[in-house]
Motif scaffolding. Structure first.
Motif, PDB file in Angstrom:
ATOM      1  N   ARG A 323     -39.761  67.261 -30.743  1.00  0.00           N
ATOM      2  CA  ARG A 323     -40.523  68.476 -31.026  1.00  0.00           C
ATOM      3  C   ARG A 323     -40.584  68.779 -32.524  1.00  0.00           C
ATOM      4  O   ARG A 323     -41.167  69.779 -32.927  1.00  0.00           O
ATOM      5  CB  ARG A 323     -39.885  69.677 -30.313  1.00  0.00           C
ATOM      6  CG  ARG A 323     -39.895  69.602 -28.796  1.00  0.00           C
ATOM      7  CD  ARG A 323     -41.297  69.721 -28.236  1.00  0.00           C
ATOM      8  NE  ARG A 323     -41.991  70.901 -28.749  1.00  0.00           N
ATOM      9  CZ  ARG A 323     -41.873  72.115 -28.252  1.00  0.00           C
ATOM     10  NH1 ARG A 323     -41.079  72.335 -27.215  1.00  0.00           N
ATOM     11  NH2 ARG A 323     -42.551  73.133 -28.767  1.00  0.00           N
ATOM     12  N   TYR A 324     -39.999  67.902 -33.371  1.00  0.00           N
ATOM     13  CA  TYR A 324     -39.920  68.160 -34.812  1.00  0.00           C
ATOM     14  C   TYR A 324     -40.475  66.957 -35.578  1.00  0.00           C
ATOM     15  O   TYR A 324     -39.731  66.169 -36.149  1.00  0.00           O
ATOM     16  CB  TYR A 324     -38.457  68.426 -35.206  1.00  0.00           C
ATOM     17  CG  TYR A 324     -37.846  69.594 -34.485  1.00  0.00           C
ATOM     18  CD1 TYR A 324     -37.838  70.861 -35.052  1.00  0.00           C
ATOM     19  CD2 TYR A 324     -37.299  69.442 -33.214  1.00  0.00           C
ATOM     20  CE1 TYR A 324     -37.286  71.950 -34.376  1.00  0.00           C
ATOM     21  CE2 TYR A 324     -36.753  70.521 -32.524  1.00  0.00           C
ATOM     22  CZ  TYR A 324     -36.761  71.769 -33.112  1.00  0.00           C
ATOM     23  OH  TYR A 324     -36.218  72.843 -32.446  1.00  0.00           O
ATOM     24  N   PRO A 325     -41.805  66.784 -35.568  1.00  0.00           N
ATOM     25  CA  PRO A 325     -42.393  65.606 -36.221  1.00  0.00           C
ATOM     26  C   PRO A 325     -42.197  65.641 -37.731  1.00  0.00           C
ATOM     27  O   PRO A 325     -42.064  66.693 -38.346  1.00  0.00           O
ATOM     28  CB  PRO A 325     -43.873  65.725 -35.834  1.00  0.00           C
ATOM     29  CG  PRO A 325     -44.092  67.180 -35.569  1.00  0.00           C
ATOM     30  CD  PRO A 325     -42.821  67.685 -34.997  1.00  0.00           C
ATOM     31  N   GLY A 326     -42.183  64.430 -38.317  1.00  0.00           N
ATOM     32  CA  GLY A 326     -42.021  64.306 -39.762  1.00  0.00           C
ATOM     33  C   GLY A 326     -41.381  62.971 -40.114  1.00  0.00           C
ATOM     34  O   GLY A 326     -40.765  62.320 -39.265  1.00  0.00           O
ATOM     35  N   ASP A 327     -41.541  62.578 -41.348  1.00  0.00           N
ATOM     36  CA  ASP A 327     -40.960  61.311 -41.786  1.00  0.00           C
ATOM     37  C   ASP A 327     -39.443  61.324 -41.681  1.00  0.00           C
ATOM     38  O   ASP A 327     -38.826  60.299 -41.338  1.00  0.00           O
ATOM     39  CB  ASP A 327     -41.374  61.015 -43.237  1.00  0.00           C
ATOM     40  CG  ASP A 327     -42.881  60.772 -43.363  1.00  0.00           C
ATOM     41  OD1 ASP A 327     -43.500  60.430 -42.325  1.00  0.00           O
ATOM     42  OD2 ASP A 327     -43.428  60.944 -44.471  1.00  0.00           O
ATOM     43  N   ASP A 328     -38.827  62.466 -41.976  1.00  0.00           N
ATOM     44  CA  ASP A 328     -37.366  62.529 -41.900  1.00  0.00           C
ATOM     45  C   ASP A 328     -36.886  62.356 -40.467  1.00  0.00           C
ATOM     46  O   ASP A 328     -35.870  61.687 -40.214  1.00  0.00           O
ATOM     47  CB  ASP A 328     -36.868  63.864 -42.465  1.00  0.00           C
ATOM     48  CG  ASP A 328     -37.531  65.067 -41.801  1.00  0.00           C
ATOM     49  OD1 ASP A 328     -38.596  64.881 -41.162  1.00  0.00           O
ATOM     50  OD2 ASP A 328     -36.989  66.180 -41.917  1.00  0.00           O
ATOM     51  N   THR A 329     -37.629  62.899 -39.504  1.00  0.00           N
ATOM     52  CA  THR A 329     -37.247  62.741 -38.104  1.00  0.00           C
ATOM     53  C   THR A 329     -37.413  61.296 -37.662  1.00  0.00           C
ATOM     54  O   THR A 329     -36.535  60.739 -36.971  1.00  0.00           O
ATOM     55  CB  THR A 329     -38.104  63.661 -37.221  1.00  0.00           C
ATOM     56  OG1 THR A 329     -37.850  65.024 -37.573  1.00  0.00           O
ATOM     57  CG2 THR A 329     -37.780  63.466 -35.754  1.00  0.00           C
ATOM     58  N   GLU A 330     -38.515  60.658 -38.050  1.00  0.00           N
ATOM     59  CA  GLU A 330     -38.711  59.255 -37.687  1.00  0.00           C
ATOM     60  C   GLU A 330     -37.604  58.382 -38.269  1.00  0.00           C
ATOM     61  O   GLU A 330     -37.108  57.453 -37.611  1.00  0.00           O
ATOM     62  CB  GLU A 330     -40.076  58.778 -38.183  1.00  0.00           C
ATOM     63  CG  GLU A 330     -41.255  59.406 -37.448  1.00  0.00           C
ATOM     64  CD  GLU A 330     -42.579  58.835 -37.899  1.00  0.00           C
ATOM     65  OE1 GLU A 330     -42.560  57.833 -38.662  1.00  0.00           O
ATOM     66  OE2 GLU A 330     -43.630  59.372 -37.508  1.00  0.00           O
ATOM     67  N   LYS A 331     -37.180  58.678 -39.471  1.00  0.00           N
ATOM     68  CA  LYS A 331     -36.109  57.908 -40.093  1.00  0.00           C
ATOM     69  C   LYS A 331     -34.801  58.048 -39.313  1.00  0.00           C
ATOM     70  O   LYS A 331     -34.102  57.060 -39.053  1.00  0.00           O
ATOM     71  CB  LYS A 331     -35.917  58.368 -41.537  1.00  0.00           C
ATOM     72  CG  LYS A 331     -34.831  57.621 -42.288  1.00  0.00           C
ATOM     73  CD  LYS A 331     -34.709  58.132 -43.716  1.00  0.00           C
ATOM     74  CE  LYS A 331     -33.586  57.402 -44.459  1.00  0.00           C
ATOM     75  NZ  LYS A 331     -33.451  57.915 -45.849  1.00  0.00           N
ATOM     76  N   VAL A 332     -34.487  59.274 -38.918  1.00  0.00           N
ATOM     77  CA  VAL A 332     -33.252  59.507 -38.155  1.00  0.00           C
ATOM     78  C   VAL A 332     -33.314  58.800 -36.811  1.00  0.00           C
ATOM     79  O   VAL A 332     -32.334  58.186 -36.365  1.00  0.00           O
ATOM     80  CB  VAL A 332     -33.021  61.023 -37.971  1.00  0.00           C
ATOM     81  CG1 VAL A 332     -31.886  61.284 -36.992  1.00  0.00           C
ATOM     82  CG2 VAL A 332     -32.719  61.682 -39.301  1.00  0.00           C
ATOM     83  N   LEU A 333     -34.455  58.880 -36.140  1.00  0.00           N
ATOM     84  CA  LEU A 333     -34.580  58.244 -34.828  1.00  0.00           C
ATOM     85  C   LEU A 333     -34.520  56.731 -34.933  1.00  0.00           C
ATOM     86  O   LEU A 333     -33.938  56.062 -34.052  1.00  0.00           O
ATOM     87  CB  LEU A 333     -35.887  58.686 -34.160  1.00  0.00           C
ATOM     88  CG  LEU A 333     -35.961  60.159 -33.738  1.00  0.00           C
ATOM     89  CD1 LEU A 333     -37.332  60.492 -33.178  1.00  0.00           C
ATOM     90  CD2 LEU A 333     -34.881  60.482 -32.710  1.00  0.00           C
ATOM     91  N   LYS A 334     -35.086  56.148 -35.970  1.00  0.00           N
ATOM     92  CA  LYS A 334     -34.991  54.694 -36.153  1.00  0.00           C
ATOM     93  C   LYS A 334     -33.553  54.271 -36.380  1.00  0.00           C
ATOM     94  O   LYS A 334     -33.112  53.230 -35.892  1.00  0.00           O
ATOM     95  CB  LYS A 334     -35.881  54.254 -37.321  1.00  0.00           C
ATOM     96  CG  LYS A 334     -37.369  54.268 -36.980  1.00  0.00           C
ATOM     97  CD  LYS A 334     -38.206  53.542 -38.026  1.00  0.00           C
ATOM     98  CE  LYS A 334     -38.165  54.252 -39.366  1.00  0.00           C
ATOM     99  NZ  LYS A 334     -39.039  53.574 -40.361  1.00  0.00           N
TER     100      LYS A 334
END
Length: 430
Positions: A323-334
Protein backbone atom coordinates in the motif's frame (compact mmCIF):
# COMPACT_ATOMS: atom_id res chain seq x y z
CA UNK A 1 -37.49 -76.48 45.16
CA UNK A 2 -39.62 -76.33 42.02
CA UNK A 3 -41.93 -73.84 43.70
CA UNK A 4 -38.97 -71.53 44.51
CA UNK A 5 -37.70 -71.68 40.93
CA UNK A 6 -41.18 -70.88 39.60
CA UNK A 7 -41.37 -67.94 41.97
CA UNK A 8 -38.10 -66.53 40.67
CA UNK A 9 -39.29 -67.03 37.08
CA UNK A 10 -42.58 -65.22 37.79
CA UNK A 11 -40.69 -62.40 39.51
CA UNK A 12 -38.38 -62.04 36.50
CA UNK A 13 -41.36 -61.97 34.11
CA UNK A 14 -43.06 -59.30 36.24
CA UNK A 15 -39.89 -57.16 36.20
CA UNK A 16 -39.63 -57.50 32.41
CA UNK A 17 -43.26 -56.52 32.01
CA UNK A 18 -42.77 -53.50 34.27
CA UNK A 19 -39.73 -52.38 32.24
CA UNK A 20 -41.70 -52.73 29.01
CA UNK A 21 -44.59 -50.77 30.45
CA UNK A 22 -42.22 -48.07 31.68
CA UNK A 23 -40.56 -47.79 28.24
CA UNK A 24 -43.97 -47.64 26.58
CA UNK A 25 -45.11 -44.97 29.02
CA UNK A 26 -41.93 -42.92 28.40
CA UNK A 27 -42.36 -43.09 24.62
CA UNK A 28 -46.02 -42.09 24.80
CA UNK A 29 -45.29 -39.34 27.29
CA UNK A 30 -42.52 -37.98 25.10
CA UNK A 31 -44.74 -38.05 22.03
CA UNK A 32 -47.58 -36.41 23.89
CA UNK A 33 -45.22 -33.72 25.26
CA UNK A 34 -43.92 -32.93 21.78
CA UNK A 35 -47.41 -32.66 20.34
CA UNK A 36 -48.61 -30.60 23.29
CA UNK A 37 -45.56 -28.32 22.90
CA UNK A 38 -46.27 -27.85 19.20
CA UNK A 39 -49.91 -27.08 19.98
CA UNK A 40 -48.94 -24.51 22.62
CA UNK A 41 -46.47 -22.96 20.19
CA UNK A 42 -49.27 -22.60 17.67
CA UNK A 43 -51.34 -20.92 20.36
CA UNK A 44 -48.51 -18.46 20.99
CA UNK A 45 -48.38 -17.75 17.26
CA UNK A 46 -52.11 -17.01 17.24
CA UNK A 47 -51.62 -14.65 20.16
CA UNK A 48 -48.79 -12.84 18.37
CA UNK A 49 -50.83 -12.67 15.18
CA UNK A 50 -53.63 -10.95 17.11
CA UNK A 51 -51.08 -8.41 18.38
CA UNK A 52 -49.67 -7.82 14.89
CA UNK A 53 -53.15 -7.47 13.43
CA UNK A 54 -53.69 -4.48 15.73
CA UNK A 55 -50.30 -2.96 15.07
CA UNK A 56 -49.02 -3.62 18.58
CA UNK A 57 -51.07 -0.78 20.07
CA UNK A 58 -52.44 -1.57 23.55
CA UNK A 59 -53.23 -5.24 22.83
CA UNK A 60 -54.27 -5.76 26.46
CA UNK A 61 -57.38 -3.68 25.73
CA UNK A 62 -58.40 -5.91 22.85
CA UNK A 63 -60.74 -8.75 23.73
CA UNK A 64 -59.33 -11.04 21.03
CA UNK A 65 -55.79 -10.65 22.35
CA UNK A 66 -56.95 -11.24 25.90
CA UNK A 67 -58.82 -14.36 24.85
CA UNK A 68 -55.77 -15.69 22.92
CA UNK A 69 -53.53 -15.14 25.96
CA UNK A 70 -55.92 -16.88 28.38
CA UNK A 71 -56.18 -19.83 25.99
CA UNK A 72 -52.53 -20.52 26.85
CA UNK A 73 -53.46 -21.04 30.51
CA UNK A 74 -54.62 -24.53 31.59
CA UNK A 75 -58.42 -24.65 31.55
CA UNK A 76 -58.81 -25.26 35.27
CA UNK A 77 -56.75 -22.12 36.10
CA UNK A 78 -58.46 -19.73 33.69
CA UNK A 79 -61.13 -18.50 36.13
CA UNK A 80 -58.44 -17.52 38.63
CA UNK A 81 -56.39 -15.76 35.92
CA UNK A 82 -59.22 -13.72 34.40
CA UNK A 83 -58.92 -11.04 37.04
CA UNK A 84 -55.15 -10.63 36.65
CA UNK A 85 -53.29 -8.32 34.28
CA UNK A 86 -51.52 -9.47 31.16
CA UNK A 87 -48.09 -9.10 32.76
CA UNK A 88 -49.08 -11.40 35.63
CA UNK A 89 -50.50 -13.97 33.24
CA UNK A 90 -47.42 -13.79 31.02
CA UNK A 91 -45.08 -14.28 33.96
CA UNK A 92 -47.16 -17.22 35.19
CA UNK A 93 -46.87 -18.86 31.76
CA UNK A 94 -43.16 -18.22 31.19
CA UNK A 95 -41.86 -19.23 34.60
CA UNK A 96 -41.56 -22.79 33.28
CA UNK A 97 -38.57 -23.41 31.03
CA UNK A 98 -40.56 -25.48 28.51
CA UNK A 99 -43.05 -22.64 28.16
CA UNK A 100 -40.21 -20.17 27.61
CA UNK A 101 -38.83 -22.42 24.86
CA UNK A 102 -42.24 -22.52 23.19
CA UNK A 103 -42.53 -18.73 23.51
CA UNK A 104 -39.09 -18.29 21.91
CA UNK A 105 -39.91 -20.62 19.02
CA UNK A 106 -43.17 -18.83 18.27
CA UNK A 107 -41.86 -15.27 18.56
CA UNK A 108 -38.77 -16.10 16.48
CA UNK A 109 -41.01 -17.46 13.74
CA UNK A 110 -43.14 -14.31 13.86
CA UNK A 111 -40.14 -11.96 13.92
CA UNK A 112 -38.79 -13.66 10.80
CA UNK A 113 -41.87 -12.38 8.96
CA UNK A 114 -40.98 -8.81 7.84
CA UNK A 115 -44.53 -7.54 8.32
CA UNK A 116 -44.64 -8.71 11.95
CA UNK A 117 -41.36 -7.24 13.19
CA UNK A 118 -42.54 -3.67 13.69
CA UNK A 119 -45.61 -4.46 15.84
CA UNK A 120 -43.99 -7.25 17.87
CA UNK A 121 -40.74 -5.60 18.96
CA UNK A 122 -42.47 -2.62 20.66
CA UNK A 123 -44.93 -5.00 22.32
CA UNK A 124 -42.28 -7.32 23.76
CA UNK A 125 -40.19 -4.35 24.86
CA UNK A 126 -43.24 -3.10 26.71
CA UNK A 127 -43.17 -6.37 28.68
CA UNK A 128 -39.65 -5.73 29.95
CA UNK A 129 -40.79 -5.90 33.58
CA UNK A 130 -41.87 -9.51 33.01
CA UNK A 131 -38.48 -10.50 31.65
CA UNK A 132 -36.69 -8.74 34.49
CA UNK A 133 -38.64 -10.94 36.92
CA UNK A 134 -37.87 -13.97 34.78
CA UNK A 135 -34.19 -13.05 34.92
CA UNK A 136 -34.28 -13.30 38.71
CA UNK A 137 -35.58 -16.83 38.27
CA UNK A 138 -33.46 -18.12 35.39
CA UNK A 139 -30.11 -16.52 36.24
CA UNK A 140 -29.90 -18.83 39.25
CA UNK A 141 -30.15 -21.97 37.10
CA UNK A 142 -27.46 -23.80 35.15
CA UNK A 143 -25.33 -22.21 32.43
CA UNK A 144 -27.39 -23.60 29.53
CA UNK A 145 -30.53 -21.93 30.89
CA UNK A 146 -28.66 -18.66 31.50
CA UNK A 147 -27.31 -18.77 27.94
CA UNK A 148 -30.83 -19.30 26.59
CA UNK A 149 -32.16 -16.38 28.62
CA UNK A 150 -29.41 -14.14 27.19
CA UNK A 151 -30.25 -15.33 23.66
CA UNK A 152 -33.93 -14.51 24.16
CA UNK A 153 -33.08 -11.02 25.43
CA UNK A 154 -30.99 -10.40 22.33
CA UNK A 155 -33.58 -11.82 19.96
CA UNK A 156 -36.31 -9.57 21.37
CA UNK A 157 -34.03 -6.51 21.91
CA UNK A 158 -35.18 -6.26 25.51
CA UNK A 159 -32.26 -4.26 26.89
CA UNK A 160 -31.47 -0.59 26.56
CA UNK A 161 -28.22 1.14 25.58
CA UNK A 162 -27.62 2.50 29.09
CA UNK A 163 -25.53 0.32 31.42
CA UNK A 164 -28.04 0.99 34.21
CA UNK A 165 -30.85 -0.79 32.32
CA UNK A 166 -31.87 -3.90 34.35
CA UNK A 167 -31.70 -6.27 31.37
CA UNK A 168 -28.34 -4.80 30.35
CA UNK A 169 -27.16 -5.30 33.93
CA UNK A 170 -28.14 -8.96 33.68
CA UNK A 171 -26.09 -9.30 30.49
CA UNK A 172 -23.09 -7.62 32.12
CA UNK A 173 -23.40 -10.10 34.97
CA UNK A 174 -23.28 -13.00 32.50
CA UNK A 175 -20.22 -11.88 30.49
CA UNK A 176 -17.83 -13.45 33.01
CA UNK A 177 -19.73 -16.75 33.18
CA UNK A 178 -17.67 -19.93 32.91
CA UNK A 179 -19.70 -21.07 29.88
CA UNK A 180 -18.53 -19.90 26.45
CA UNK A 181 -22.11 -19.98 25.13
CA UNK A 182 -23.36 -17.88 28.02
CA UNK A 183 -20.61 -15.28 27.53
CA UNK A 184 -21.12 -15.10 23.78
CA UNK A 185 -24.92 -14.79 24.00
CA UNK A 186 -24.69 -12.04 26.61
CA UNK A 187 -22.08 -10.16 24.57
CA UNK A 188 -24.22 -10.54 21.42
CA UNK A 189 -27.13 -9.06 23.35
CA UNK A 190 -25.02 -6.05 24.39
CA UNK A 191 -23.93 -5.50 20.77
CA UNK A 192 -27.58 -5.63 19.69
CA UNK A 193 -28.69 -3.17 22.40
CA UNK A 194 -26.35 -0.54 20.91
CA UNK A 195 -24.85 0.83 24.14
CA UNK A 196 -21.21 1.89 23.77
CA UNK A 197 -20.54 2.19 27.50
CA UNK A 198 -22.13 -1.20 28.18
CA UNK A 199 -19.92 -2.92 25.59
CA UNK A 200 -16.81 -1.25 27.01
CA UNK A 201 -17.83 -2.27 30.53
CA UNK A 202 -18.24 -5.87 29.38
CA UNK A 203 -14.70 -6.00 27.98
CA UNK A 204 -13.34 -4.36 31.12
CA UNK A 205 -15.07 -6.99 33.25
CA UNK A 206 -13.60 -9.76 31.13
CA UNK A 207 -10.14 -8.22 31.51
CA UNK A 208 -10.42 -7.80 35.27
CA UNK A 209 -11.69 -11.36 35.69
CA UNK A 210 -8.88 -12.70 33.51
CA UNK A 211 -11.37 -14.50 31.27
CA UNK A 212 -10.01 -14.92 27.72
CA UNK A 213 -13.05 -15.07 25.48
CA UNK A 214 -12.43 -15.87 21.80
CA UNK A 215 -10.66 -12.87 20.22
CA UNK A 216 -12.25 -13.56 16.84
CA UNK A 217 -15.72 -13.64 18.38
CA UNK A 218 -14.96 -10.33 20.10
CA UNK A 219 -13.86 -8.72 16.83
CA UNK A 220 -16.82 -10.09 14.86
CA UNK A 221 -19.18 -9.01 17.62
CA UNK A 222 -17.85 -5.46 17.67
CA UNK A 223 -18.27 -5.32 13.89
CA UNK A 224 -21.93 -6.32 14.35
CA UNK A 225 -22.55 -3.51 16.86
CA UNK A 226 -25.96 -1.88 16.19
CA UNK A 227 -25.14 1.57 17.54
CA UNK A 228 -22.76 4.34 16.53
CA UNK A 229 -19.47 2.65 15.63
CA UNK A 230 -17.39 5.79 15.69
CA UNK A 231 -18.60 6.53 19.18
CA UNK A 232 -17.87 2.93 20.17
CA UNK A 233 -14.30 3.27 18.87
CA UNK A 234 -13.81 6.45 20.90
CA UNK A 235 -15.18 4.85 24.08
CA UNK A 236 -12.98 1.77 23.68
CA UNK A 237 -9.91 3.92 23.13
CA UNK A 238 -10.79 6.04 26.15
CA UNK A 239 -10.62 2.92 28.34
CA UNK A 240 -7.67 1.39 26.49
CA UNK A 241 -5.47 0.94 29.55
CA UNK A 242 -8.17 -1.08 31.33
CA UNK A 243 -8.09 -3.88 28.75
CA UNK A 244 -5.76 -6.86 28.72
CA UNK A 245 -3.39 -6.94 25.70
CA UNK A 246 -5.44 -9.92 24.51
CA UNK A 247 -8.53 -7.71 24.18
CA UNK A 248 -6.53 -4.76 22.90
CA UNK A 249 -5.51 -6.98 19.98
CA UNK A 250 -9.16 -7.84 19.26
CA UNK A 251 -10.06 -4.13 19.40
CA UNK A 252 -7.28 -3.24 16.93
CA UNK A 253 -8.62 -5.91 14.55
CA UNK A 254 -12.03 -4.27 14.87
CA UNK A 255 -10.59 -0.80 14.24
CA UNK A 256 -8.75 -2.13 11.19
CA UNK A 257 -12.06 -2.99 9.54
CA UNK A 258 -14.12 -0.03 10.72
CA UNK A 259 -12.14 3.10 11.63
CA UNK A 260 -9.08 4.76 10.11
CA UNK A 261 -8.84 7.61 12.64
CA UNK A 262 -6.37 5.87 14.94
CA UNK A 263 -3.37 5.68 12.64
CA UNK A 264 -1.24 8.16 14.58
CA UNK A 265 -2.06 6.68 18.00
CA UNK A 266 -1.42 3.10 16.95
CA UNK A 267 1.90 4.02 15.35
CA UNK A 268 3.21 5.05 18.76
CA UNK A 269 2.29 1.63 20.12
CA UNK A 270 3.92 -0.13 17.17
CA UNK A 271 7.20 1.63 17.83
CA UNK A 272 7.22 0.46 21.47
CA UNK A 273 9.06 -2.86 21.43
CA UNK A 274 7.92 -3.57 25.01
CA UNK A 275 4.28 -3.76 23.89
CA UNK A 276 2.57 -7.14 23.50
CA UNK A 277 3.76 -9.07 20.45
CA UNK A 278 0.30 -10.01 19.13
CA UNK A 279 -0.87 -6.44 19.61
CA UNK A 280 1.97 -5.07 17.49
CA UNK A 281 1.30 -7.66 14.78
CA UNK A 282 -2.34 -6.58 14.70
CA UNK A 283 -1.23 -2.96 14.27
CA UNK A 284 0.93 -3.97 11.31
CA UNK A 285 -2.16 -5.51 9.70
CA UNK A 286 -4.02 -2.29 10.48
CA UNK A 287 -1.61 -0.33 8.26
CA UNK A 288 -2.16 -2.71 5.37
CA UNK A 289 -5.87 -1.90 5.43
CA UNK A 290 -5.49 1.80 6.31
CA UNK A 291 -2.67 3.56 4.47
CA UNK A 292 -0.79 6.03 6.68
CA UNK A 293 2.28 7.62 5.14
CA UNK A 294 4.19 8.21 8.43
CA UNK A 295 4.07 4.42 9.01
CA UNK A 296 6.10 3.74 5.84
CA UNK A 297 9.51 4.02 7.52
CA UNK A 298 8.49 1.88 10.49
CA UNK A 299 7.13 -0.87 8.23
CA UNK A 300 10.31 -0.83 6.17
CA UNK A 301 12.39 -1.18 9.34
CA UNK A 302 10.31 -4.17 10.39
CA UNK A 303 10.97 -5.87 7.04
CA UNK A 304 14.69 -5.36 7.60
CA UNK A 305 14.39 -6.39 11.27
CA UNK A 306 16.89 -8.74 12.87
CA UNK A 307 15.98 -12.40 13.49
CA UNK A 308 15.46 -11.63 17.18
CA UNK A 309 12.48 -9.44 16.27
CA UNK A 310 10.75 -12.44 14.71
CA UNK A 311 10.02 -13.32 11.10
CA UNK A 312 6.27 -12.67 11.63
CA UNK A 313 6.86 -8.91 11.78
CA UNK A 314 8.91 -8.97 8.58
CA UNK A 315 6.34 -11.13 6.77
CA UNK A 316 3.33 -8.98 7.73
CA UNK A 317 5.17 -5.71 7.18
CA UNK A 318 6.18 -6.86 3.70
CA UNK A 319 2.53 -7.45 2.80
CA UNK A 320 1.55 -4.07 4.25
CA UNK A 321 4.12 -2.27 2.10
CA UNK A 322 2.09 -3.03 -1.02
CA UNK A 323 0.00 0.00 0.00
CA UNK A 324 3.10 2.28 0.05
CA UNK A 325 4.47 2.53 -3.52
CA UNK A 326 7.85 4.10 -4.18
CA UNK A 327 11.43 3.31 -5.07
CA UNK A 328 12.37 2.93 -1.41
CA UNK A 329 9.63 0.34 -0.91
CA UNK A 330 10.68 -1.63 -3.99
CA UNK A 331 14.26 -1.64 -2.73
CA UNK A 332 13.22 -2.99 0.67
CA UNK A 333 11.02 -5.67 -0.87
CA UNK A 334 13.79 -6.80 -3.24
CA UNK A 335 16.11 -7.16 -0.27
CA UNK A 336 13.44 -9.18 1.56
CA UNK A 337 13.40 -11.67 -1.31
CA UNK A 338 16.71 -12.92 0.08
CA UNK A 339 15.40 -13.39 3.63
CA UNK A 340 16.12 -16.79 5.11
CA UNK A 341 12.44 -17.33 6.00
CA UNK A 342 10.22 -18.61 3.18
CA UNK A 343 7.11 -16.71 4.34
CA UNK A 344 8.97 -13.41 4.33
CA UNK A 345 10.27 -14.06 0.82
CA UNK A 346 6.81 -15.13 -0.40
CA UNK A 347 5.03 -12.10 1.07
CA UNK A 348 7.71 -9.75 -0.26
CA UNK A 349 7.32 -11.21 -3.76
CA UNK A 350 3.53 -10.91 -3.58
CA UNK A 351 3.73 -7.30 -2.40
CA UNK A 352 6.27 -6.42 -5.10
CA UNK A 353 4.03 -7.83 -7.83
CA UNK A 354 1.01 -5.98 -6.44
CA UNK A 355 3.03 -2.76 -6.59
CA UNK A 356 4.03 -3.37 -10.20
CA UNK A 357 0.64 -4.62 -11.43
CA UNK A 358 -1.76 -2.29 -13.18
CA UNK A 359 -5.34 -2.89 -14.38
CA UNK A 360 -5.55 -4.04 -17.99
CA UNK A 361 -8.17 -1.38 -18.72
CA UNK A 362 -5.62 1.34 -17.90
CA UNK A 363 -2.84 -0.21 -19.98
CA UNK A 364 -4.86 -0.94 -23.09
CA UNK A 365 -5.32 2.63 -24.48
CA UNK A 366 -1.53 3.20 -24.53
CA UNK A 367 -0.24 -0.27 -25.42
CA UNK A 368 -3.11 -1.70 -27.47
CA UNK A 369 -4.86 1.18 -29.27
CA UNK A 370 -5.75 -1.15 -32.11
CA UNK A 371 -7.42 -3.71 -29.84
CA UNK A 372 -10.96 -3.19 -28.58
CA UNK A 373 -12.97 -5.69 -26.65
CA UNK A 374 -13.52 -7.17 -23.24
CA UNK A 375 -10.95 -7.22 -20.46
CA UNK A 376 -10.34 -10.88 -21.24
CA UNK A 377 -9.51 -10.14 -24.86
CA UNK A 378 -7.22 -7.28 -23.84
CA UNK A 379 -5.52 -9.57 -21.32
CA UNK A 380 -4.96 -12.23 -23.99
CA UNK A 381 -3.41 -9.63 -26.28
CA UNK A 382 -1.01 -8.48 -23.53
CA UNK A 383 -0.13 -12.09 -22.70
CA UNK A 384 0.85 -12.66 -26.35
CA UNK A 385 3.30 -9.77 -25.95
CA UNK A 386 4.95 -11.43 -22.95
CA UNK A 387 3.12 -9.64 -20.12
CA UNK A 388 2.18 -11.45 -16.91
CA UNK A 389 -1.63 -11.22 -16.75
CA UNK A 390 -3.86 -12.34 -13.87
CA UNK A 391 -7.13 -14.17 -14.40
CA UNK A 392 -8.98 -12.43 -11.56
CA UNK A 393 -11.22 -9.40 -11.64
CA UNK A 394 -10.21 -6.77 -12.31
CA UNK A 395 -7.60 -8.24 -14.62
CA UNK A 396 -4.12 -6.91 -13.88
CA UNK A 397 -0.85 -7.14 -15.74
CA UNK A 398 2.85 -6.80 -14.93
CA UNK A 399 5.34 -5.68 -17.59
CA UNK A 400 8.08 -8.24 -18.29
CA UNK A 401 10.69 -5.48 -18.54
CA UNK A 402 9.86 -3.80 -15.23
CA UNK A 403 13.25 -2.84 -13.69
CA UNK A 404 12.44 -4.29 -10.28
CA UNK A 405 11.39 -7.55 -11.91
CA UNK A 406 14.41 -7.81 -14.19
CA UNK A 407 16.86 -7.08 -11.38
CA UNK A 408 15.64 -10.11 -9.48
CA UNK A 409 15.02 -12.56 -12.34
CA UNK A 410 18.43 -11.80 -13.86
CA UNK A 411 20.21 -11.59 -10.52
CA UNK A 412 22.48 -14.13 -8.85
CA UNK A 413 20.33 -14.87 -5.82
CA UNK A 414 18.70 -18.23 -6.54
CA UNK A 415 16.24 -18.00 -3.63
CA UNK A 416 14.98 -14.59 -4.79
CA UNK A 417 14.58 -15.82 -8.38
CA UNK A 418 12.71 -18.96 -7.35
CA UNK A 419 10.25 -17.25 -5.04
CA UNK A 420 9.50 -14.49 -7.55
CA UNK A 421 8.88 -17.04 -10.31
CA UNK A 422 6.63 -18.98 -7.94
CA UNK A 423 4.61 -15.87 -7.10
CA UNK A 424 4.43 -14.91 -10.80
CA UNK A 425 2.87 -18.28 -11.59
CA UNK A 426 0.40 -17.81 -8.74
CA UNK A 427 -0.34 -14.27 -9.92
CA UNK A 428 -1.27 -15.56 -13.39
CA UNK A 429 -3.61 -18.15 -11.86
CA UNK A 430 -5.45 -15.65 -9.64
Amino acid sequence: MPKASNLLLYLYLIMCACMLLFDLFSVLRRRFSLRAGEARQEQWKRYFNEICARGGDRPDEEEACRYALLRLVPWFLRPAMKGRGDDEVLYFLLRRLNALLEFQGAISWCLDQPSNRYPLIPWVQGKKAVFIRLGERYLNQDSAVRAFYAYLCRRCLLGGPEPEDPITQNMLYLVTDSSLYCRENSLSALYAFGGTEAVAQALVRLSRAGVLHSAKLITDGLLSFHGNRRQLSDVLWGRWEEFLPYYQTAIVNYLRMSDSRFCDRLLLLLKEEEEDRELRLAIVRYYRKNRYEPARETLQKLVRSSPTEGWEFAALAALSLERYPGDDTEKVLKQALSHRNWYVRSNAAEALLNLLARPVSELAPDLLPEVSGTARELGDALRERGWYVSLGRPRRAVAPDAPALKDVLEGEDRFARDILRYRLEAFQRE
